[in-house]
Design an enzyme around this catalytic site. Structure first.
Site, PDB file in Angstrom:
ATOM      1  N   GLU A   7      37.625  51.635 106.423  1.00 29.57           N
ATOM      2  CA  GLU A   7      37.064  50.700 105.465  1.00 29.57           C
ATOM      3  C   GLU A   7      37.928  50.859 104.210  1.00 29.57           C
ATOM      4  O   GLU A   7      38.137  51.986 103.757  1.00 29.57           O
ATOM      5  CB  GLU A   7      35.625  51.146 105.177  1.00 29.57           C
ATOM      6  CG  GLU A   7      34.789  50.055 104.617  1.00 29.57           C
ATOM      7  CD  GLU A   7      33.385  50.520 104.263  1.00 29.57           C
ATOM      8  OE1 GLU A   7      32.860  51.468 104.872  1.00 29.57           O
ATOM      9  OE2 GLU A   7      32.828  49.910 103.341  1.00 29.57           O
TER      10      GLU A   7
ATOM     11  N   ARG B 178      34.158  65.286 114.513  1.00 29.35           N
ATOM     12  CA  ARG B 178      34.990  65.067 113.339  1.00 29.35           C
ATOM     13  C   ARG B 178      35.652  66.375 112.910  1.00 29.35           C
ATOM     14  O   ARG B 178      35.192  67.457 113.233  1.00 29.35           O
ATOM     15  CB  ARG B 178      34.187  64.446 112.211  1.00 29.35           C
ATOM     16  CG  ARG B 178      33.083  65.312 111.656  1.00 29.35           C
ATOM     17  CD  ARG B 178      32.153  64.547 110.704  1.00 29.35           C
ATOM     18  NE  ARG B 178      32.852  63.946 109.603  1.00 29.35           N
ATOM     19  CZ  ARG B 178      32.985  62.614 109.416  1.00 29.35           C
ATOM     20  NH1 ARG B 178      32.477  61.763 110.281  1.00 29.35           N
ATOM     21  NH2 ARG B 178      33.617  62.156 108.377  1.00 29.35           N
TER      22      ARG B 178
ATOM     23  N   LYS C  82      33.821  61.135 100.333  1.00 23.63           N
ATOM     24  CA  LYS C  82      34.480  60.291  99.332  1.00 23.63           C
ATOM     25  C   LYS C  82      33.794  60.395  97.974  1.00 23.63           C
ATOM     26  O   LYS C  82      34.442  60.413  96.939  1.00 23.63           O
ATOM     27  CB  LYS C  82      34.441  58.819  99.775  1.00 23.63           C
ATOM     28  CG  LYS C  82      35.610  58.448 100.663  1.00 23.63           C
ATOM     29  CD  LYS C  82      35.509  57.004 101.118  1.00 23.63           C
ATOM     30  CE  LYS C  82      36.300  56.832 102.400  1.00 23.63           C
ATOM     31  NZ  LYS C  82      35.887  55.692 103.195  1.00 23.63           N
TER      32      LYS C  82
HETATM   33  P1  ATP Z   1      32.725  56.383 104.622  1.00 24.24           P
HETATM   34  O1  ATP Z   1      31.982  55.939 105.835  1.00 24.24           O
HETATM   35  O2  ATP Z   1      32.037  57.381 103.751  1.00 24.24           O
HETATM   36  O3  ATP Z   1      33.327  55.264 103.856  1.00 24.24           O
HETATM   37  P2  ATP Z   1      34.662  57.426 106.470  1.00 24.24           P
HETATM   38  O4  ATP Z   1      35.320  58.730 106.286  1.00 24.24           O
HETATM   39  O5  ATP Z   1      33.796  57.200 107.636  1.00 24.24           O
HETATM   40  O6  ATP Z   1      33.955  57.231 105.109  1.00 24.24           O
HETATM   41  P3  ATP Z   1      36.234  55.162 107.361  1.00 24.24           P
HETATM   42  O7  ATP Z   1      37.178  54.361 106.561  1.00 24.24           O
HETATM   43  O8  ATP Z   1      35.089  54.467 107.968  1.00 24.24           O
HETATM   44  O9  ATP Z   1      35.758  56.307 106.390  1.00 24.24           O
HETATM   45  O10 ATP Z   1      37.024  55.990 108.459  1.00 24.24           O
HETATM   46  C1  ATP Z   1      38.066  55.459 109.245  1.00 24.24           C
HETATM   47  C2  ATP Z   1      38.182  56.222 110.515  1.00 24.24           C
HETATM   48  O11 ATP Z   1      38.462  57.585 110.257  1.00 24.24           O
HETATM   49  C3  ATP Z   1      36.894  56.166 111.310  1.00 24.24           C
HETATM   50  O12 ATP Z   1      37.226  55.846 112.648  1.00 24.24           O
HETATM   51  C4  ATP Z   1      36.345  57.553 111.190  1.00 24.24           C
HETATM   52  O13 ATP Z   1      35.639  57.920 112.347  1.00 24.24           O
HETATM   53  C5  ATP Z   1      37.589  58.416 111.011  1.00 24.24           C
HETATM   54  N1  ATP Z   1      37.290  59.643 110.294  1.00 24.24           N
HETATM   55  C6  ATP Z   1      36.802  59.755 109.047  1.00 24.24           C
HETATM   56  N2  ATP Z   1      36.605  61.049 108.729  1.00 24.24           N
HETATM   57  C7  ATP Z   1      36.984  61.788 109.808  1.00 24.24           C
HETATM   58  C8  ATP Z   1      37.006  63.205 110.119  1.00 24.24           C
HETATM   59  N3  ATP Z   1      36.607  64.115 109.250  1.00 24.24           N
HETATM   60  N4  ATP Z   1      37.479  63.573 111.331  1.00 24.24           N
HETATM   61  C9  ATP Z   1      37.887  62.655 112.193  1.00 24.24           C
HETATM   62  N5  ATP Z   1      37.884  61.328 111.994  1.00 24.24           N
HETATM   63  C10 ATP Z   1      37.429  60.884 110.812  1.00 24.24           C
HETATM   64 MG    MG Z   2      32.837  55.006 107.825  1.00 22.25          MG
END
Ligand code: ATP
Ligand code: MG
Length: 579
Positions: free
Chosen positions: A51, A286, A296
């Site tokens: 996102e 994760r 974030k």
């Molecule tokens: P938020 O939902 O708080 O905005 P997010 O970390 O989920 O944050 P996204 O932009 O939705 O952000 O993440 C993009 C991709 O990165 C998603 O497929 C997510 O699953 C993956 N991702 C985010 N954090 C991790 C992590 N700690 N380990 C592995 N994959 C991750």
């Molecule tokens: Mg997310």
């Protein structure tokens, strides 16, 4: 919890997702797929779907290396998709930053068939049509309950929910309301579109999940064209199917969302929108790294409260921060491979991240001499004004990379800790009466020191042996146990060096709702003035070196200017934490 530290090598390079993909390749599950125009599709298509609402961090690097890495290794494609279905938090600045980060990590979204860079918002018209279809076919309805009523009727984990009084309103009435929602006739929250599944399902995500909501908000790409926006759980499977994704990889918290993912794609396939085989969602644990926070919101707090010097502060776990710290893309890829991909949540030791960058830089980084805590050494019997050239290999294991040259003179800088008046047992460096080798130079014998009025040592004195020079036949006649580094005081480059360390002292700074600000490491950044081998004047921004005996350092990409580099410590030579 598992500690992946000791199992890293066992899991390197292989993971359960590879097993699944290899089985699918062997069975030819996705082999005969083509686009509507008949263009063949690769048998493996993954996606990276951030996102655009912030900077990417080490957890995203994991997802990038995993998704792009699987596509690369199996001759597939990974689409770069911005999941920009939430209008209020997204910005172009983040889009640009994310694309930069992915490219820097060594991946891209091009293949023989072209660029695969997509925005979920480009699919809004299709998503809208699919929602109309779901309403017309009796699979969705417009609910006009208030948010409170809806929450009350949703039930709980132990209690089933109750059907909305609007659940059985005629499809035509729902359709009319949906069109009027789109036309902007209602305020935020007045109506919502839900699919009709089962209000008694033990899986809360199947209790008539919402798929469209009213949101009078400006979108970074579609502007004011829409005032209704699809929900994430509705949009994501559609985005995957439109992009012909085969293996949709996400983190474990989405496991309970998978039944809806499948339900939705089944209904839309019945409606003729998609062809089988459909994308399938797989979940992995994760990445959690000790001493690191990745929320974030909390990272933003560190920036906004000036606890760090911006998103690209070299202590930040953001990709821009890690890059500025001096990590290479290869070291991050290595780290992500070594941490493996599993289905159980655990913590990865921060030491693994440091080990990866050491392992990557050791064979690559040219060596250099740096005196970080300077103390003056005077060679009393060395002729005044004489400057003799010494040399050392650029890299000890790569003679073909040649030598670096630097002068030895009467006055040098040495490390403060390389002299003591009263040596403890086993101390082989300078103390009155002891001999040491000045690395790549001469053997000297310490004769004493000068002190200021507080008794602090301000200079050390010694005499040198003119026939002891390294690389000459006489050198072998001197057997000394100590070997110290130095730079010529009249030639050295005076430079700002920033000694970075981990940002927190607690391995899980925010676990269990803890206040991470109480665990800040007060020594995470120390700025010193150091004396460097003269050749360091030519160091270019982003260039990495091993400062012998100290660790790996990078010329800061932001603050270095021509002839005046500023250095960041990437990592020490050895892991000294907890020892
Ligand atoms: P938020 O939902 O708080 O905005 P997010 O970390 O989920 O944050 P996204 O932009 O939705 O952000 O993440 C993009 C991709 O990165 C998603 O497929 C997510 O699953 C993956 N991702 C985010 N954090 C991790 C992590 N700690 N380990 C592995 N994959 C991750
Ligand atoms: Mg997310």
């Amino acid at each position: 919890m598992t500690d992946t530290k000791n199992t890293a090598d066992a899991t390197a390079g292989s993971n359960f997702l590879r097993g699944i993909i290899e089985a699918d390749l062997a069975s030819g599950k996705h082999a005969s797929r083509t686009t509507v125009n008949g263009t063949p599709l690769p048998p493996v298509v993954t996606r990276f779907p951030p996102e655009p609402n912030g900077y990417l961090h080490i957890g995203h690097a994991k997802s990038i290396c995993l998704n792009f890495g699987l596509a690369r290794d199996y001759g597939g494609r990974c689409t770069m998709r911005f999941d920009d279905t939430n209008p209020t938090k997204e910005e172009q600045e983040y889009v640009d930053g994310i694309l930069d980060a992915v490219k820097w990590l060594g991946f891209d979204w091009k293949d023989q068939s072209g660029e695969h860079l997509y925005f979920a918002s480009d699919y809004f018209p299709q998503m809208y049509h699919m929602a109309e279809y779901l309403i017309q076919s009796g699979h969705a309805y417009v609910d006009s309950q208030s948010a409170e009523q809806m929450a009350a009727n949703r039930g709980s984990f132990s209690e089933p929910g109750k059907n909305s009084p609007y659940r059985d309103r005629p499809a035509q009435e729902s359709l009319d309301l949906f069109r009027r929602m789109k036309a902007g006739e209602f305020k935020d929250g007045e109506h919502i579109v839900r699919v009709k599944i089962d209000m008694a399902s033990p899986n809360m995500n199947l209790r008539d999940p919402a798929i469209y909501r009213i949101r009078h908000a400006h979108h970074h790409r579609t502007g004011d064209e829409w005032c209704i926006y699809p929900m994430y759980d509705y949009a994501h499977p559609i985005e995957d199917a439109i992009e012909h994704v085969t293996h949709s990889v996400c983190t474990l918290e989405f496991q309970d969302h998978r039944p809806f993912y499948d339900w939705l794609l089944e209904r839309l396939t019945e409606g003729g929108f998609f062809k089988r085989p459909l994308p399938y969602q797989y979940e992995f644990a994760r990445l959690n790294v000790t001493y690191v926070i990745t929320s974030k919101r909390k990272l933003r707090q560190l920036v906004e409260e000036n606890i760090v010097d911006g998103w690209d502060d070299p202590r930040m776990p953001t990709i821009v921060g890690i890059r500025r710290r001096g990590f290479t893309p290869e070291s991050l890829q290595l780290f992500c491979d070594r941490t493996g991909t599993t289905k159980s949540d655990g913590w990865t030791d921060y030491g693994m991240l440091e080990a990866a960058v050491r392992d990557d830089l050791d064979p690559k980084a040219p060596r250099a001499t740096a005196v970080l805590r300077p103390l003056r050494l005077v060679i009393d019997n060395f002729p005044e004004g004489l400057s003799e050239e010494c040399s050392a290999p650029v890299h000890p294991h790569h003679p073909e990379r040649g030598h670096r040259h630097f002068p030895i003179t009467k006055e040098l800088w040495i490390e403060e800790e390389d002299f003591t008046e009263t040596p403890p047992k086993g101390y082989f460096r300078l103390y009155p009466g002891n001999k040491v080798r000045l690395r790549y130079g001469y053997v000297v014998e310490c004769t004493g020191c000068d002190k200021d009025e507080h008794g602090r040592v301000i200079a050390v004195h010694c005499n040198y042996f003119a026939d002891s020079r390294s690389g000459t036949p006489g050198a072998d006649n001197y057997k000394v146990k100590g070997n110290i580094h130095w730079v010529s005081a009249s030639h050295a480059l005076e430079a700002e060096v920033r000694l970075y360390d981990r940002l927190f002292t607690d391995p899980q700074p925010d676990a269990g709702g803890k206040d991470f600000k109480l665990a800040l490491n007060p020594k995470s950044k120390e700025v010193i003035t150091a004396y460097l081998e003269q050749g360091m004047r030519a160091a270019l921004p982003d260039e990495k070196f091993q400062f012998e005996r100290h660790g790996y350092f990078v010329a800061d990409r932001v603050d270095s200017t021509p002839g005046k580099p500023v250095f960041n410590r990437v990592v020490t030579l050895k892991d000294s934490w907890g020892k």
